[in-house]
Each structure stands twice: as structure tokens, then as C-alpha cells.
Design an enzyme around this catalytic site. Structure first.
Site, short mmCIF file in Angstrom:
data_model
loop_
_atom_site.label_atom_id
_atom_site.label_comp_id
_atom_site.label_asym_id
_atom_site.label_seq_id
_atom_site.Cartn_x
_atom_site.Cartn_y
_atom_site.Cartn_z
N HIS A 36 0.47 -1.25 -0.05
CA HIS A 36 0.12 -0.17 0.02
C HIS A 36 0.86 1.25 -0.01
CE1 HIS A 36 -3.69 -2.24 1.80
NE2 HIS A 36 -2.26 -3.04 2.23
N GLU A 101 2.13 -0.95 4.74
CA GLU A 101 2.16 0.54 4.78
C GLU A 101 3.45 1.40 3.74
OE1 GLU A 101 -0.72 2.22 3.63
OE2 GLU A 101 -2.16 1.14 4.53
#
Length: 263
Positions: A36, A101
Site C-alpha cells: 500500500h 504501508e
């Protein structure tokens, strides 16, 4: 499972536990690495959000622009990062995945480049995760792969080719852009059905109905964002179709079938 009672799975990570997690369901183990971008202005805000009980989102790791790696959820646990998603018919991607992330403002904040130090850190982390969890190259995915249209991260600037060179992910060199026949909105027939079938076979959630509709364009866009980032427009041109065909042909199960036929 207590959020604060786990040791880092990755030796170079520091801990900051998130309360937003639960157990992987139905005995599922992590067999997907999902990447992500944070999509927020800065890393501190992103890290705070992922650890905020009010957000009900989390991820196993966040990698900051300076290369710092923070682990927020134990890999054995189910972090809440994938949302509504599908891959190869599986809809509980959170139970199947470990999520990273990567601090980057994303499309909403000018899609900045990923710093070298950050990418080096993500490569080292990803190599460690896929090695310890025996994650297949074709199961290293973008959030946009499992949630086409809803998500666009980590975006077309993410250096997938560099990851593949480091032994992470499934990749072929994209076919060059050019002219020739292409498929786009409103078309129908066997060529569209063949395109949809190939995308579904690779893993994308797409209905095979022979009609190039908005849903098909959305999946083609997601495919391009990961595998043919030179032009992301949702049009299935020769470059897109050829790249998809060669990705499928390079999968171990298809190479095995080809070798058996040749023998």
C-alpha cells in the site's frame, strides 16, 4: 491476543502496537504480501491513524521515507488493511495477507517519488517476509490489484521491476507501447471474453461476459498500474494484452504444463 504482547517478526522493526486486529479466520495462513501507500501528507499522521482505535484500520508494517520500519500488528494476526477486496475468488484478503504501508502522499498529494532509502528498506522487509512465509512471487500484490477502482495504491510510480530484480514478485518486461488493435468501452465478443478470462485466470475479480464494460476497464486499469505503468488508461491495447499473456505464460503452473506437452 494482546496487541502489546508480541516480539517483532522482522529484526529491524521497532514496535508500536495497533489495537485494530483479530485472528486469521478458518485457520488461514499468510500467503499474500500486500503493498500500500499511506495516501496522507506525512508519515507521523499515517502511523497515528493506523494505531488509532477510532480508525478501525491497521497494517502489519509501515515504512517511513527515511527507511524506518515500524511493526504494528504481529504477522500471525489479521490486520485490517485490505478492506473490500478479492483475489482468485478469495474475499477475506486480510486473513490471507501481510500488509506493508509505505509512506507516500499518493495520487491525492501529487504522487511523489519513493525515496531510495525507503525502497531499499521495503525490499529488505519484503524479502524477509516472503522468505519466512513462503509467499509465491505471483502473490506479491498491490492494493489496487485486489480492490480495482476502489484503491490505486501503491500506484504506477512504484518500482515493481526493481523488486522483481531483488527476487520479490512476479514480473515480465512490459511490451512497448505502439499501435495495432485494441479493446475498449462498448466492445463485445470473443476477444473481450478472452481478455477477461486471462485477467480472471491471473487472479483479478472480473466477470467473464464478453462485454467491455466499466468494470472491465477498471480491472484493466489496475493491471496496467502494476504491470504496464507507462500508460494507465483502461484501454486493452496490444502492449497490455501481450504483457498479460506473457505474465500468465511465466507462471510456474503454466510453464510446467508447457514443458510436459513439449516432452
Amino acid at each position: 491476543m494482546n496487541a502489546s504482547l508480541f516480539d517483532p517478526d522482522y529484526a529491524d522493526a521497532v514496535l508500536r502496537a495497533s489495537p485494530s486486529f483479530d485472528e486469521r479466520r478458518d485457520g488461514k495462513a499468510a500467503d499474500i504480501l500486500l503493498l500500500h501507500y499511506t495516501g496522507l501528507r506525512d508519515g507521523a499522521s499515517a502511523e497515528d491513524w493506523l494505531c488509532d482505535p477510532q480508525s478501525s484500520v491497521s497494517c502489519h508494517y509501515i515504512v517511513h521515507e527515511d527507511g524506518r520500519v515500524v511493526q504494528m500488528v504481529a504477522e500471525a494476526a489479521r490486520a485490517w488493511h485490505a478492506g473490500v477486496s478479492v483475489w482468485q475468488g478469495e474475499t477475506d484478503i486480510n486473513s490471507h495477507s501481510i500488509g506493508i504501508e509505505i509512506v507516500n502522499g499518493g495520487h491525492d498529494h501529487g504522487m511523489p517519488d519513493f525515496p531510495e532509502k525507503q525502497i531499499d528498506a521495503v525490499i529488505a522487509l519484503a524479502r524477509d517476509i516472503v522468505g519466512r512465509n513462503a509467499i509465491a512471487p505471483a502473490r506479491v500484490l498491490a492494493h489496487s490489484d485486489v480492490a480495482p477502482g476502489r484503491k490505486a495504491d501503491p500506484g504506477e510510480k512504484f518500482p515493481w521491476a526493481r523488486f522483481a530484480a531483488a527476487g520479490i514478485g512476479h514480473w515480465v518486461e512490459p511490451a512497448p507501447l505502439g499501435g495495432g488493435r485494441y479493446l475498449t468501452m462498448g466492445e463485445a465478443g470473443q476477444p473481450v471474453e478472452a481478455l477477461q478470462s486471462m485477467l480472471a485466470l491471473y487472479g483479478y475479480g472480473i466477470e467473464v461476459n464478453g462485454v467491455f464494460n466499466g468494470a472491465t476497464a477498471t480491472v484493466v486499469t489496475a493491471f496496467q498500474r502494476h504491470f504496464r505503468p507507462q500508460r494507465v488508461d483502461g484501454v486493452a491495447d496490444v502492449s497490455t494484452i501481450d504483457t498479460l499473456h506473457r505474465l500468465l505464460a511465466a507462471l510456474p503452473q503454466f510453464r510446467k504444463g508447457q514443458n510436459s506437452a513439449a516432452g
